[in-house]
Design a protein around this motif. Structure first.
Motif, PDB file in Angstrom:
ATOM      1  N   HIS A   1     -42.214  29.302 -85.319  1.00 15.55           N
ATOM      2  CA  HIS A   1     -41.617  29.072 -83.996  1.00 15.55           C
ATOM      3  C   HIS A   1     -40.564  27.970 -84.022  1.00 15.55           C
ATOM      4  CE1 HIS A   1     -44.313  31.965 -82.178  1.00 15.55           C
ATOM      5  NE2 HIS A   1     -45.296  31.418 -82.868  1.00 15.55           N
ATOM      6  N   GLU A   2     -39.958  27.797 -85.197  1.00 12.21           N
ATOM      7  CA  GLU A   2     -38.885  26.804 -85.345  1.00 12.21           C
ATOM      8  C   GLU A   2     -37.757  27.079 -84.347  1.00 12.21           C
ATOM      9  OE1 GLU A   2     -37.794  26.639 -89.453  1.00 12.21           O
ATOM     10  OE2 GLU A   2     -35.796  25.842 -89.030  1.00 12.21           O
ATOM     11  N   ARG A   3     -37.180  26.001 -83.839  1.00 14.98           N
ATOM     12  CA  ARG A   3     -36.065  26.155 -82.893  1.00 14.98           C
ATOM     13  C   ARG A   3     -34.753  25.772 -83.558  1.00 14.98           C
ATOM     14  NH1 ARG A   3     -38.338  26.337 -77.512  1.00 14.98           N
ATOM     15  NH2 ARG A   3     -40.549  25.887 -77.660  1.00 14.98           N
ATOM     16  N   THR A   4     -33.666  26.247 -82.995  1.00 14.59           N
ATOM     17  CA  THR A   4     -32.351  25.899 -83.541  1.00 14.59           C
ATOM     18  C   THR A   4     -31.313  25.852 -82.431  1.00 14.59           C
ATOM     19  OG1 THR A   4     -30.612  26.553 -85.108  1.00 14.59           O
ATOM     20  CG2 THR A   4     -31.781  28.335 -84.036  1.00 14.59           C
ATOM     21  N   PRO A   5     -30.337  24.940 -82.534  1.00 17.24           N
ATOM     22  CA  PRO A   5     -29.189  25.044 -81.640  1.00 17.24           C
ATOM     23  C   PRO A   5     -28.442  26.346 -81.982  1.00 17.24           C
ATOM     24  CG  PRO A   5     -29.214  22.933 -82.823  1.00 17.24           C
ATOM     25  CD  PRO A   5     -30.223  23.814 -83.479  1.00 17.24           C
ATOM     26  N   LEU A   6     -27.730  26.910 -81.012  1.00 15.68           N
ATOM     27  CA  LEU A   6     -27.048  28.184 -81.278  1.00 15.68           C
ATOM     28  C   LEU A   6     -25.683  28.216 -80.603  1.00 15.68           C
ATOM     29  CD1 LEU A   6     -27.215  31.096 -82.462  1.00 15.68           C
ATOM     30  CD2 LEU A   6     -28.175  31.818 -80.268  1.00 15.68           C
ATOM     31  N   PHE A   7     -24.679  28.599 -81.392  1.00 17.52           N
ATOM     32  CA  PHE A   7     -23.314  28.841 -80.905  1.00 17.52           C
ATOM     33  C   PHE A   7     -22.950  30.223 -81.427  1.00 17.52           C
ATOM     34  CE2 PHE A   7     -24.054  24.385 -81.286  1.00 17.52           C
ATOM     35  CZ  PHE A   7     -23.414  23.799 -80.201  1.00 17.52           C
ATOM     36  N   ILE A   8     -22.796  31.207 -80.556  1.00 18.19           N
ATOM     37  CA  ILE A   8     -22.705  32.596 -81.024  1.00 18.19           C
ATOM     38  C   ILE A   8     -21.716  33.389 -80.178  1.00 18.19           C
ATOM     39  CG2 ILE A   8     -24.661  33.346 -79.556  1.00 18.19           C
ATOM     40  CD1 ILE A   8     -25.539  35.153 -81.905  1.00 18.19           C
ATOM     41  N   GLY A   9     -20.990  34.276 -80.843  1.00 15.93           N
ATOM     42  CA  GLY A   9     -20.076  35.149 -80.095  1.00 15.93           C
ATOM     43  C   GLY A   9     -18.811  35.448 -80.863  1.00 15.93           C
ATOM     44  N   SER A  10     -17.671  35.441 -80.157  1.00 14.06           N
ATOM     45  CA  SER A  10     -16.379  35.737 -80.775  1.00 14.06           C
ATOM     46  C   SER A  10     -16.122  34.776 -81.940  1.00 14.06           C
ATOM     47  CB  SER A  10     -15.261  35.581 -79.743  1.00 14.06           C
ATOM     48  OG  SER A  10     -15.354  36.601 -78.785  1.00 14.06           O
ATOM     49  N   ARG A  11     -15.637  35.335 -83.050  1.00 12.70           N
ATOM     50  CA  ARG A  11     -15.558  34.547 -84.289  1.00 12.70           C
ATOM     51  C   ARG A  11     -14.748  33.256 -84.112  1.00 12.70           C
ATOM     52  NH1 ARG A  11     -12.053  34.257 -88.409  1.00 12.70           N
ATOM     53  NH2 ARG A  11     -10.804  35.994 -87.636  1.00 12.70           N
ATOM     54  N   LYS A  12     -13.551  33.392 -83.518  1.00 16.71           N
ATOM     55  CA  LYS A  12     -12.705  32.182 -83.433  1.00 16.71           C
ATOM     56  C   LYS A  12     -13.249  31.190 -82.406  1.00 16.71           C
ATOM     57  CE  LYS A  12      -8.572  33.687 -85.625  1.00 16.71           C
ATOM     58  NZ  LYS A  12      -7.171  34.074 -85.589  1.00 16.71           N
ATOM     59  N   ASP A  13     -13.899  31.665 -81.375  1.00 17.05           N
ATOM     60  CA  ASP A  13     -14.501  30.744 -80.395  1.00 17.05           C
ATOM     61  C   ASP A  13     -15.622  29.940 -81.061  1.00 17.05           C
ATOM     62  OD1 ASP A  13     -12.841  31.672 -78.423  1.00 17.05           O
ATOM     63  OD2 ASP A  13     -14.324  32.997 -77.510  1.00 17.05           O
ATOM     64  N   VAL A  14     -16.416  30.623 -81.886  1.00 14.54           N
ATOM     65  CA  VAL A  14     -17.519  29.934 -82.576  1.00 14.54           C
ATOM     66  C   VAL A  14     -16.950  28.954 -83.602  1.00 14.54           C
ATOM     67  CG1 VAL A  14     -19.529  30.261 -84.082  1.00 14.54           C
ATOM     68  CG2 VAL A  14     -19.148  31.811 -82.151  1.00 14.54           C
ATOM     69  N   GLU A  15     -15.862  29.354 -84.286  1.00 19.25           N
ATOM     70  CA  GLU A  15     -15.232  28.428 -85.243  1.00 19.25           C
ATOM     71  C   GLU A  15     -14.726  27.184 -84.524  1.00 19.25           C
ATOM     72  OE1 GLU A  15     -13.731  31.836 -88.409  1.00 19.25           O
ATOM     73  OE2 GLU A  15     -12.223  30.675 -87.307  1.00 19.25           O
ATOM     74  N   ASP A  16     -14.107  27.369 -83.356  1.00 15.18           N
ATOM     75  CA  ASP A  16     -13.598  26.221 -82.582  1.00 15.18           C
ATOM     76  C   ASP A  16     -14.748  25.298 -82.188  1.00 15.18           C
ATOM     77  OD1 ASP A  16     -11.095  27.265 -82.806  1.00 15.18           O
ATOM     78  OD2 ASP A  16     -10.947  27.962 -80.721  1.00 15.18           O
ATOM     79  N   ALA A  17     -15.821  25.900 -81.668  1.00 17.74           N
ATOM     80  CA  ALA A  17     -16.969  25.094 -81.232  1.00 17.74           C
ATOM     81  C   ALA A  17     -17.548  24.327 -82.415  1.00 17.74           C
ATOM     82  CB  ALA A  17     -18.034  25.991 -80.604  1.00 17.74           C
ATOM     83  N   THR A  18     -17.683  25.004 -83.550  1.00 15.83           N
ATOM     84  CA  THR A  18     -18.281  24.363 -84.726  1.00 15.83           C
ATOM     85  C   THR A  18     -17.391  23.224 -85.222  1.00 15.83           C
ATOM     86  OG1 THR A  18     -19.257  26.503 -85.232  1.00 15.83           O
ATOM     87  CG2 THR A  18     -19.345  24.849 -86.974  1.00 15.83           C
ATOM     88  N   SER A  19     -16.063  23.413 -85.173  1.00 16.83           N
ATOM     89  CA  SER A  19     -15.139  22.332 -85.573  1.00 16.83           C
ATOM     90  C   SER A  19     -15.327  21.116 -84.692  1.00 16.83           C
ATOM     91  CB  SER A  19     -13.670  22.768 -85.417  1.00 16.83           C
ATOM     92  OG  SER A  19     -13.374  23.788 -86.283  1.00 16.83           O
ATOM     93  N   ILE A  20     -15.379  21.332 -83.384  1.00 18.82           N
ATOM     94  CA  ILE A  20     -15.493  20.179 -82.478  1.00 18.82           C
ATOM     95  C   ILE A  20     -16.844  19.493 -82.672  1.00 18.82           C
ATOM     96  CG2 ILE A  20     -15.364  19.375 -80.085  1.00 18.82           C
ATOM     97  CD1 ILE A  20     -13.748  21.952 -79.484  1.00 18.82           C
ATOM     98  N   MET A  21     -17.888  20.294 -82.861  1.00 26.29           N
ATOM     99  CA  MET A  21     -19.219  19.711 -83.110  1.00 26.29           C
ATOM    100  C   MET A  21     -19.187  18.818 -84.355  1.00 26.29           C
ATOM    101  SD  MET A  21     -21.449  20.574 -80.798  1.00 26.29           S
ATOM    102  CE  MET A  21     -23.049  20.262 -81.541  1.00 26.29           C
ATOM    103  N   GLN A  22     -18.294  19.160 -85.300  1.00 26.39           N
ATOM    104  CA  GLN A  22     -18.186  18.377 -86.535  1.00 26.39           C
ATOM    105  C   GLN A  22     -17.148  17.258 -86.428  1.00 26.39           C
ATOM    106  OE1 GLN A  22     -20.321  18.989 -89.199  1.00 26.39           O
ATOM    107  NE2 GLN A  22     -21.155  20.213 -87.522  1.00 26.39           N
ATOM    108  N   GLY A  23     -16.583  17.098 -85.225  1.00 25.66           N
ATOM    109  CA  GLY A  23     -15.640  15.995 -84.996  1.00 25.66           C
ATOM    110  C   GLY A  23     -14.197  16.321 -85.286  1.00 25.66           C
ATOM    111  N   HIS A  24     -13.864  17.622 -85.458  1.00 33.16           N
ATOM    112  CA  HIS A  24     -12.463  18.001 -85.721  1.00 33.16           C
ATOM    113  C   HIS A  24     -11.892  18.739 -84.504  1.00 33.16           C
ATOM    114  CE1 HIS A  24     -13.675  17.122 -89.764  1.00 33.16           C
ATOM    115  NE2 HIS A  24     -14.519  18.129 -89.788  1.00 33.16           N
ATOM    116  N   GLU A  25     -10.606  18.603 -84.328  1.00 29.27           N
ATOM    117  CA  GLU A  25      -9.932  19.363 -83.269  1.00 29.27           C
ATOM    118  C   GLU A  25      -9.747  20.789 -83.785  1.00 29.27           C
ATOM    119  OE1 GLU A  25      -8.110  19.951 -79.526  1.00 29.27           O
ATOM    120  OE2 GLU A  25      -9.498  18.436 -80.267  1.00 29.27           O
ATOM    121  N   PRO A  26      -9.958  21.829 -82.939  1.00 30.65           N
ATOM    122  CA  PRO A  26      -9.757  23.202 -83.413  1.00 30.65           C
ATOM    123  C   PRO A  26      -8.326  23.439 -83.852  1.00 30.65           C
ATOM    124  CG  PRO A  26     -10.550  23.175 -81.140  1.00 30.65           C
ATOM    125  CD  PRO A  26     -10.364  21.763 -81.546  1.00 30.65           C
ATOM    126  N   GLU A  27      -8.153  24.395 -84.786  1.00 30.51           N
ATOM    127  CA  GLU A  27      -6.787  24.660 -85.301  1.00 30.51           C
ATOM    128  C   GLU A  27      -5.939  25.345 -84.258  1.00 30.51           C
ATOM    129  OE1 GLU A  27      -7.277  26.777 -88.988  1.00 30.51           O
ATOM    130  OE2 GLU A  27      -8.425  25.083 -89.790  1.00 30.51           O
TER     131      GLU A  27
END
Ligand code: AHG
Ligand code: MN
Ligand code: MN
Length: 345
Positions: free
Chosen positions: A319-345
């Motif tokens: 029953h492990e939990r996880t944060p989730l960012f899911i959907g359109s590829r570039k939207d998820v890439e943008d979200a993941t970049s910002i979560m990592q402290g980078h501005e999206p391309e």
């Protein structure tokens, strides 16, 4: 034959899988039968849901609390029992795991066992049941491990990338099955007059970018700074649209995800500090995030936990939990970049 005529002639899930058996390693005869059992379970649940407004005994709480500490709705319980009963008797499974049950569910000794294990969320979005709002069922299937003992916990503590199939049923304005066995994502709509799920959405592709973000924004005071920065991005003029995205949140991940898959967009359930026991967010890796991630990727989308790919996470607990960012590829890439402290391309 035109697409319209083809639809009217009807392709059932069994026919669709049989056509695929040559090309898809997962699509064996056993597997086809397993999906057929799942669709029967979903038809029974759909029937109950459609009557829910009429029959008071279907609505409300059972009075129990599940392993997640959540109150169990009567329909949660019914859906759980339907799937367990059907799956245990299918002869196709070695063991089961459900969101509603703490441990591995074994196949009783007097029943035959098969080559697969299944993880499922019998009813997703249960807070919406009594309000006649869309809900769903999620399932994830792995081949059983080649160990002597059937049904051990390590059959479930796997990488999401090991799934052989995943899918969901959406009990919405119509009932749909959306699934993948690794050769794209296909959608079927339950035709109540025929009593069958008929192919309606072959090879679903999620748009590369969307215009919808879905998140429970009331949690923002519990989010960390990168999470707040990510959601602010989708509300800003810095998006590819040059204006904010539209906000849509149903509170049933299946329905929110399905809408975003049709229209494009991103669904997020980040980690928050609301409840220290849920420091990794709310959604369960095995029965919610991993199957949806498999589907998203097969449709050309993406799914991360804000750092890396969901399918690359090996589960450490049922029953492990996880944060989730899911959907359109570039939207998820943008979200993941910002979560990592980078501005999206
Ligand atoms: P479940 O009904 O299976 O417990 O899952 C509910 C999940 C998911 O479907 C939904 O997106 C999310 O919880 C909603 O949570 P919040 O009410 O915290 O937004
Ligand atoms: Mn759920
Ligand atoms: Mn559930």
């Amino acid at each position: 034959m035109t697409d319209a005529l083809q639809y009217r002639m009807g392709t059932t899930i069994t026919e669709h899988l049989l056509q695929c058996e040559g090309e898809c390693p997962a699509a064996t005869g056993q597997f086809t039968q397993l999906l057929s059992e799942l669709t029967t379970g979903a038809k029974l649940i759909s029937r109950e849901i459609n009557k829910a407004g009429l029959l008071a005994y279907i609505l409300g709480l059972t009075g129990d609390t599940n392993v997640q500490g959540e109150q169990v709705k009567k329909l949660d319980d019914f859906a759980d029992q339907v799937f367990i009963w059907r799956m245990q008797r299918s002869g196709l499974l070695c063991a089961l795991s459900s969101e509603e049950n703490e441990g591995v569910i074994q196949v009783p000794d007097n029943l035959p066992r098969g080559n697969y294990v299944i993880v499922f969320d019998p009813l997703d979005g249960s807070s919406n049941i009594d309000a006649n709002v869309s809900i769903g069922t999620i399932f994830s299937i792995y081949r059983r491990l080649e160990t002597e003992v059937c049904g051990t916990l390590d059959n479930f503590l796997r990488y999401g990338s090991e799934q052989v199939a995943a899918g969901y049923f959406l009990y919405g304005s119509s009932t749909m099955l959306v699934y993948t066995v690794g050769n794209g994502v296909h959608g079927f709509t339950l035709d109540p007059s025929v009593g069958e799920f008929l192919l309606s959405h072959p090879y679903i592709k999620i748009p590369e970018r969307g215009g919808i973000y879905s998140v429970n924004e009331a949690n923002s005071m519990y989010w960390d700074e990168p999470t707040n920065a990510t959601i602010e991005y989708f509300k800003s003029g810095r998006t590819h649209l040059g204006k904010p995205y539209t906000s849509r949140y149903i509170g049933s991940m299946v329905a929110d995800f399905h809408r975003n898959m049709m229209y494009g967009g991103i669904y997020m359930y980040p980690a928050d500090r609301k409840d220290p026991a849920k420091a990794n967010g709310k959604l369960r890796l095995l029965c919610e995030a991993a199957p949806m991630a498999f589907i998203a990727e097969q449709a050309g989308g993406a799914a991360t936990d804000g750092k890396g790919r969901i399918l690359d996470i090996k589960a450490k607990a049922l029953h492990e939990r996880t944060p989730l960012f899911i959907g359109s590829r570039k939207d998820v890439e943008d979200a993941t970049s910002i979560m990592q402290g980078h501005e999206p391309e």
